[in-house]
Each structure stands twice: as C-alpha cells, then as structure tokens.
Design a protein around this motif. Structure first.
Motif, PDB file in Angstrom:
ATOM      1  N   PHE A  31       9.731   7.697  -7.541  1.00  0.00           N
ATOM      2  CA  PHE A  31       9.878   6.649  -6.535  1.00  0.00           C
ATOM      3  C   PHE A  31      10.557   5.438  -7.163  1.00  0.00           C
ATOM      4  CE2 PHE A  31       8.112   2.822  -4.440  1.00  0.00           C
ATOM      5  CZ  PHE A  31       8.584   3.037  -3.152  1.00  0.00           C
ATOM      6  N   ILE A  32      10.323   5.213  -8.454  1.00  0.00           N
ATOM      7  CA  ILE A  32      11.015   4.146  -9.185  1.00  0.00           C
ATOM      8  C   ILE A  32      12.372   4.692  -9.614  1.00  0.00           C
ATOM      9  CG2 ILE A  32      10.913   2.551 -11.136  1.00  0.00           C
ATOM     10  CD1 ILE A  32       7.894   2.972 -11.213  1.00  0.00           C
ATOM     11  N   PRO A  33      13.464   4.083  -9.194  1.00  0.00           N
ATOM     12  CA  PRO A  33      14.797   4.599  -9.560  1.00  0.00           C
ATOM     13  C   PRO A  33      14.990   4.646 -11.073  1.00  0.00           C
ATOM     14  CG  PRO A  33      14.962   2.943  -7.821  1.00  0.00           C
ATOM     15  CD  PRO A  33      13.546   2.908  -8.316  1.00  0.00           C
ATOM     16  N   ALA A  34      15.806   5.568 -11.483  1.00  0.00           N
ATOM     17  CA  ALA A  34      16.040   5.760 -12.924  1.00  0.00           C
ATOM     18  C   ALA A  34      16.667   4.533 -13.568  1.00  0.00           C
ATOM     19  CB  ALA A  34      16.926   6.985 -13.146  1.00  0.00           C
TER      20      ALA A  34
ATOM     21  N   GLU B  64       6.342  15.423   0.334  1.00  0.00           N
ATOM     22  CA  GLU B  64       7.436  16.356   0.052  1.00  0.00           C
ATOM     23  C   GLU B  64       7.575  16.682  -1.428  1.00  0.00           C
ATOM     24  OE1 GLU B  64      10.711  12.714   0.103  1.00  0.00           O
ATOM     25  OE2 GLU B  64      10.908  14.379   1.496  1.00  0.00           O
ATOM     26  N   VAL B  65       7.026  15.852  -2.311  1.00  0.00           N
ATOM     27  CA  VAL B  65       7.121  16.108  -3.752  1.00  0.00           C
ATOM     28  C   VAL B  65       5.837  16.737  -4.275  1.00  0.00           C
ATOM     29  CG1 VAL B  65       7.411  15.071  -6.044  1.00  0.00           C
ATOM     30  CG2 VAL B  65       8.790  14.257  -4.112  1.00  0.00           C
ATOM     31  N   SER B  66       4.691  16.068  -4.030  1.00  0.00           N
ATOM     32  CA  SER B  66       3.428  16.563  -4.589  1.00  0.00           C
ATOM     33  C   SER B  66       2.837  17.714  -3.784  1.00  0.00           C
ATOM     34  CB  SER B  66       2.408  15.422  -4.665  1.00  0.00           C
ATOM     35  OG  SER B  66       2.015  15.034  -3.345  1.00  0.00           O
TER      36      SER B  66
ATOM     37  N   ASP C 138      12.603  -0.516 -18.405  1.00  0.00           N
ATOM     38  CA  ASP C 138      11.248  -0.087 -18.735  1.00  0.00           C
ATOM     39  C   ASP C 138      10.203  -1.175 -18.494  1.00  0.00           C
ATOM     40  OD1 ASP C 138      12.224   2.355 -19.430  1.00  0.00           O
ATOM     41  OD2 ASP C 138      12.313   1.935 -21.597  1.00  0.00           O
ATOM     42  N   ALA C 139      10.553  -2.429 -18.744  1.00  0.00           N
ATOM     43  CA  ALA C 139       9.583  -3.514 -18.590  1.00  0.00           C
ATOM     44  C   ALA C 139       9.188  -3.674 -17.127  1.00  0.00           C
ATOM     45  CB  ALA C 139      10.168  -4.819 -19.130  1.00  0.00           C
ATOM     46  N   VAL C 140      10.181  -3.675 -16.227  1.00  0.00           N
ATOM     47  CA  VAL C 140       9.881  -3.801 -14.796  1.00  0.00           C
ATOM     48  C   VAL C 140       9.170  -2.550 -14.298  1.00  0.00           C
ATOM     49  CG1 VAL C 140      10.882  -4.082 -12.494  1.00  0.00           C
ATOM     50  CG2 VAL C 140      11.807  -5.375 -14.415  1.00  0.00           C
ATOM     51  N   ARG C 141       9.575  -1.385 -14.803  1.00  0.00           N
ATOM     52  CA  ARG C 141       8.931  -0.131 -14.416  1.00  0.00           C
ATOM     53  C   ARG C 141       7.435  -0.176 -14.718  1.00  0.00           C
ATOM     54  NH1 ARG C 141      10.455   5.277 -13.777  1.00  0.00           N
ATOM     55  NH2 ARG C 141      12.624   4.655 -14.107  1.00  0.00           N
ATOM     56  N   GLN C 142       7.087  -0.599 -15.931  1.00  0.00           N
ATOM     57  CA  GLN C 142       5.689  -0.651 -16.327  1.00  0.00           C
ATOM     58  C   GLN C 142       4.931  -1.702 -15.522  1.00  0.00           C
ATOM     59  OE1 GLN C 142       4.219   1.535 -18.247  1.00  0.00           O
ATOM     60  NE2 GLN C 142       2.214   0.541 -17.981  1.00  0.00           N
ATOM     61  N   GLU C 143       5.580  -2.842 -15.284  1.00  0.00           N
ATOM     62  CA  GLU C 143       4.940  -3.902 -14.494  1.00  0.00           C
ATOM     63  C   GLU C 143       4.656  -3.411 -13.073  1.00  0.00           C
ATOM     64  OE1 GLU C 143       5.653  -8.584 -13.164  1.00  0.00           O
ATOM     65  OE2 GLU C 143       7.347  -7.360 -13.827  1.00  0.00           O
TER      66      GLU C 143
ATOM     67  N   LEU D 156       0.831  -1.207   0.000  1.00  0.00           N
ATOM     68  CA  LEU D 156       0.000   0.000   0.000  1.00  0.00           C
ATOM     69  C   LEU D 156       0.860   1.249   0.000  1.00  0.00           C
ATOM     70  CD1 LEU D 156      -2.783   1.383   0.266  1.00  0.00           C
ATOM     71  CD2 LEU D 156      -2.546   1.150   2.746  1.00  0.00           C
ATOM     72  N   TRP D 157       1.953   1.215   0.737  1.00  0.00           N
ATOM     73  CA  TRP D 157       2.838   2.383   0.795  1.00  0.00           C
ATOM     74  C   TRP D 157       3.504   2.622  -0.557  1.00  0.00           C
ATOM     75  CZ3 TRP D 157       8.385   2.857   0.862  1.00  0.00           C
ATOM     76  CH2 TRP D 157       8.822   4.156   1.166  1.00  0.00           C
ATOM     77  N   TRP D 158       3.939   1.536  -1.239  1.00  0.00           N
ATOM     78  CA  TRP D 158       4.517   1.709  -2.574  1.00  0.00           C
ATOM     79  C   TRP D 158       3.504   2.379  -3.497  1.00  0.00           C
ATOM     80  CZ3 TRP D 158       6.076  -4.165  -3.128  1.00  0.00           C
ATOM     81  CH2 TRP D 158       7.028  -4.485  -2.141  1.00  0.00           C
ATOM     82  N   LYS D 159       2.269   1.919  -3.429  1.00  0.00           N
ATOM     83  CA  LYS D 159       1.215   2.467  -4.289  1.00  0.00           C
ATOM     84  C   LYS D 159       1.013   3.950  -4.017  1.00  0.00           C
ATOM     85  CE  LYS D 159      -3.690   1.843  -5.412  1.00  0.00           C
ATOM     86  NZ  LYS D 159      -4.867   0.939  -5.304  1.00  0.00           N
ATOM     87  N   GLU D 160       0.961   4.331  -2.736  1.00  0.00           N
ATOM     88  CA  GLU D 160       0.745   5.733  -2.389  1.00  0.00           C
ATOM     89  C   GLU D 160       1.919   6.602  -2.815  1.00  0.00           C
ATOM     90  OE1 GLU D 160      -1.972   7.258  -1.223  1.00  0.00           O
ATOM     91  OE2 GLU D 160      -2.893   5.308  -1.568  1.00  0.00           O
ATOM     92  N   GLU D 161       3.131   6.126  -2.608  1.00  0.00           N
ATOM     93  CA  GLU D 161       4.309   6.905  -3.001  1.00  0.00           C
ATOM     94  C   GLU D 161       4.338   7.133  -4.509  1.00  0.00           C
ATOM     95  OE1 GLU D 161       7.044   8.435  -1.322  1.00  0.00           O
ATOM     96  OE2 GLU D 161       5.476   8.296   0.189  1.00  0.00           O
ATOM     97  N   LEU D 162       3.965   6.105  -5.252  1.00  0.00           N
ATOM     98  CA  LEU D 162       3.987   6.210  -6.705  1.00  0.00           C
ATOM     99  C   LEU D 162       2.975   7.235  -7.203  1.00  0.00           C
ATOM    100  CD1 LEU D 162       5.515   4.929  -9.062  1.00  0.00           C
ATOM    101  CD2 LEU D 162       3.672   3.249  -9.253  1.00  0.00           C
ATOM    102  N   GLN D 163       1.852   7.376  -6.505  1.00  0.00           N
ATOM    103  CA  GLN D 163       0.840   8.351  -6.906  1.00  0.00           C
ATOM    104  C   GLN D 163       1.307   9.783  -6.683  1.00  0.00           C
ATOM    105  OE1 GLN D 163      -2.740   7.302  -4.794  1.00  0.00           O
ATOM    106  NE2 GLN D 163      -3.231   5.594  -6.165  1.00  0.00           N
ATOM    107  N   HIS D 164       2.231   9.980  -5.777  1.00  0.00           N
ATOM    108  CA  HIS D 164       2.720  11.331  -5.467  1.00  0.00           C
ATOM    109  C   HIS D 164       4.074  11.633  -6.107  1.00  0.00           C
ATOM    110  CE1 HIS D 164      -0.322  12.346  -2.365  1.00  0.00           C
ATOM    111  NE2 HIS D 164      -0.338  11.038  -2.165  1.00  0.00           N
TER     112      HIS D 164
END
Length: 497
Positions: free
Chosen positions: A227-230, A311-313, A234-239, A215-223
C-alpha cells in the motif's frame, strides 16, 4: 373481529366524505379552511400512505385465504381497490355507523357557513345535492361503539396514533412552554436524527471523514504492505507504519465528543432515564436505484466487513465507512450517558423517516422473548420538519419533535477542537505523508483521500499552496454562543384526571 374492522372502515369513509364536502364548500366559497379541519385532513393523508402499504400486504396474503374459504377465484388486488393511484371514496349505503369522537354537527355548520359566507356561490348540481343529502343523513346514524383500548379513553383519544405491527402506538403533544406531554402508561421511545440533532452537522461529517480515512489506511496496510508506494523513502515509510499502528479511532472520537455532541444532551438524557433510545444515521447509499443500507433491520448490527475479501491477503477486511459509523454513534452514547441504545437505523437520505420500522423491530424483539406488546410512544427528534421532497419528516406528525439544528460548535471551543485534531493527526505529519506518497504515485488512494478531506467544501481542514507542496490547517466551523441551540424539550407523562 371482521365486523369491528368493517365498522372502522365505514366510519373512516364517512369521515373522509365529510371532510371532502367541507373542503369542496370552502373552495367554492373562496374561504380559508379552518385550522382544525386542515390539521385533521393532514393526519388522514399521512394515515393513507401507511394504509396503502398495509393493504398491499393484506391483499397478497390474508385476503387470498379469505377468498379461498369463500370459494372465490382470487382476492382483489390493492391497486384495484385504490382505483389506480388515487383512492376513490364511494358512497356505502349499508353503513350505519360514524365515529362518536367527531363533532359532526359542527362540521355541518362549517359546510353551511362555507356555502353562504361569500358571494358569488356556485350552485350545487342535482347530483351534488343528492350526494350531500345522503352524506348528511349518514352523519346522524348510530355511532360506532367504543373500541377496546389499551389506556383510559381520555388518553386514547388524545394521543393514540394507531397500531403498527401489532404494537399500540401513541404520539406526543407540544405545550405552550415548548415541552411535550405523552400518555402515562406507555413506553417512551426517543429517536435521534444524528446529523444536526444528536451531533453537530457539518463538523461531524468532516471529522468523521478524516478519521475514517486514517482507519482505512491502517486496514489496507495490515493486508498489503505494498500500500506504501515503492518510491517512498524509508524514514517516511517507517513513520507511516508506526502512526497507523498506534491510531485508535474510538479514542479519537471520545476525545472530541464534548464538542461534537449537542449542547445539553447529557441533561436531556438524564431527565429521561426510563426512555428507550434509537438513532437514525445518514450513511445510506443508492446503487442502481436500489437503497443499500449498512445497518440490517433483521439483526440490528452495523456491518463490520466489506462484502469481498481483500484482493491481496484474501482475508476479510474492515469497512472503514461502516466501522466509523458504528464507533461514532457508540462514542456519542457514552458521552451522553445512554447506557444501552436499542440500535441505530439507517435512514433514506433526503426522504421521510419511516417510524413503523421501529414498531416492527419492537414487535419482533417482543415475540422472540415471548413478551406481549406494550403501548409505545415514539417521537423522532429532528431539526427538519419536511424531507427533501416537501413531505412531512415522519409518517405521523404527532410522532415528530422539531428541534433547532446544531450546525456549528461554539466559538470558544474552536481552538480546543483544533488542538485535539492536531494531536490525532498533526498537519506536519499529514504533509510529509501526502508529499511522499504523491511524489511516488500522484494517483495513489491516500493522495485522493487527503485532497477530498481538505477541499473547498470541507468545514474542518483547509489546503493552501501548490498541489505538489501544499500546507494544511485545521479551521473548524464555529458560531457565537448566542447562535447555539437552546435546551431540548422535556417529555412529561400525562395521567388521566
């Protein structure tokens, strides 16, 4: 009203003096204290703890008003009345009352038997003889008149605990068959301890840990999409983005609640259709010595958002700890058939559960709705009889129902729980996320989450292999059917004969 309370106080002092004499005599004669005396002394100790808090409040408010009307400079402080930390029982020579529901003649006999049944006996000093004579004289003075009661006297004497925040409080009495009697005419309030009582112990904690991390990963990604390192391909990022978007923690809890909930909980709730339900959770924490509760006693709501915006959004962000706590308890209630829980309460980890908090909430709710306080029976269902410091688990023993702990799911359910967890968070998927995030940033928060949820202390997920390329497996703690806890007791109203 003042005279009535003064009479009660004098009667209480008299009773304590009598118990003190019995205990002293037993100690001098090296005799074991009679069981009924020991139990009563324990109840007085429990009562004294609550009275100290109530008196401290009284002397800081009402007593000041009385002192003002009487022309005194200031009201005495509660600490002065207690003589520091220990209550000193002083002889009150103007008392002419003692409780009529205690058999003082029997106490007299206990004192004499304790003094004479063992040799050698240390003789009483002249001062002790004088005090004993005064106390014995006080035992046989005029009895305190019968006080006003909410229920028939038969039930009052058997079940009445006291009055907390203007609410008449009653306890329950365990029977030989393991069930409990409580006073008919009272409103039954049953209070769950969530860990090892309402839900399975260690297994619940680890399932919740895994799900609230997701749940925390999901919330961080929305803001914050960063949160996903550079360095993540791309395949893992999209997954990862698609997985987080589809994750529903409520559905996840619901799918596993048949394994996490205490066996027989549905039958227990069905047998107590008229009960009011509460739950003590265990998600408190201490910050600089101060207890921080995630549930407010004022509004009864579990906090949803973190105190500071992201801190970001710059937007409010859901607190995964608080949200998981709230949804876990709601899911447990749905499964058990509890349609309207009064509310969750956060306890102080390892410390006694203060049931007066429930009385205060009942009183506050009734006053807000313009209702008068009804007589209430409060019982805590808990797998522990004492707290981490050796004190009783509740501030009133008659409000405590000790039940066997639910420590691990049944052996035959282990594979089903593995399948559910594999459906919610497949280990191969977790491995891809962990390896990709760690390869891009070995100190990333997701990496730390996964390592915590699969460490040696986990009773759900295990991690093997090297730190760079580990394997994950679900291995929940299970026990044979013979180790599963028996059905919970029934609470049966007792009507006066």
């Amino acid at each position: 009203a003042l005279l009535l309370q003064a009479g009660r106080c004098r009667a209480a002092v008299r009773r304590l003096q009598t118990l003190d004499e019995i205990v002293r005599s037993s100690n001098r004669g090296a005799q074991q204290l009679p069981e009924h005396v020991s139990k009563e002394a324990g109840k007085w100790r429990s009562c004294a703890l609550g009275m100290q808090d109530q008196l401290a409040y009284f002397f800081s408010s009402s007593a000041k008003q009385l002192a003002s009307l009487l022309g005194e400079q200031e009201a005495p402080q509660a600490s002065a009345m207690f003589g520091g930390t220990e209550l000193q029982l002083q002889y009150i020579d103007d008392s002419n009352c003692t409780p009529d529901h205690h058999a003082e003649a029997q106490d007299d006999g206990l004192i004499e038997r304790a003094n004479t049944s063992a040799k050698p006996v240390i003789p009483l000093s002249a001062e002790e003889k004088r005090l004993k004579k005064q106390r014995l004289k006080a035992m046989h003075t005029v009895s305190l008149p019968v006080l006003s009661s909410m229920l028939p006297m038969q039930l009052e004497e058997r079940f009445r605990v006291g009055t907390w925040y203007d609410v008449p409080i009653y306890g329950a009495e365990k029977q030989k068959d393991g069930n409990y009697l409580y006073a008919a005419g009272t409103e039954l309030h049953l209070v769950w301890d969530i860990d090892q009582t309402k839900l399975v112990g260690e297994g619940t904690n680890d399932v919740e840990l895994v799900l609230k991390c997701v749940l925390w990963w999901k919330e961080e990604l929305q803001h914050d999409m960063d949160f996903i390192p550079a360095g993540v391909d791309d395949a893992v990022r999209q997954e990862f983005i698609e997985y987080c978007a589809s994750f529903d923690i409520s559905q996840a809890f619901d799918s596993m609640m048949s394994y996490l909930s205490r066996p027989g909980i549905r039958d227990f709730v069905k047998a107590h259709q008229n009960a009011k339900w509460w739950t003590f959770t265990n998600k408190d924490r201490t910050v600089e010595g101060q207890i921080v509760r995630d549930v407010s006693d004022e509004d009864g709501l579990v906090g949803m958002f973190q105190e500071d915006p992201h801190e970001v959004s710059g937007l409010p962000v859901i607190d995964a700890n608080k949200m998981a706590l709230r949804l876990l308890d709601e899911s447990a209630d749905r499964y058990a058939g509890i349609k309207a829980e009064e509310r969750p309460l956060v306890g102080v980890r390892g410390q006694q559960k203060d049931l007066r908090r429930i009385a205060k909430l009942i009183d506050t709710k009734n006053k807000a709705e313009g209702k008068s306080n009804r007589p209430v029976t409060i019982v805590l269902l808990d797998d522990k009889d004492v707290d981490a410091y050796g004190f009783p688990q509740t501030n009133e023993p008659r409000c405590h129902c000790l039940v066997p702990c639910y420590n691990a799911i049944e052996e035959k359910c282990g594979d089903k729980l593995k399948q559910e967890m594999q459906r919610i968070l497949p280990v191969d998927t977790l491995h891809r996320f962990y390896k990709a995030f760690r390869g891009a940033d070995d100190s990333h928060a997701l990496v730390q989450c996964v390592e915590i949820m699969s460490d040696d202390q986990s009773t759900l997920m295990k991690r093997k292999g090297t730190s760079k390329d580990p394997t994950f497996t679900y291995n929940p703690k299970v026990e044979p059917s013979s180790y599963q806890p028996p059905p919970l007791p029934k609470f049966v109203p007792l009507r006066p004969s």
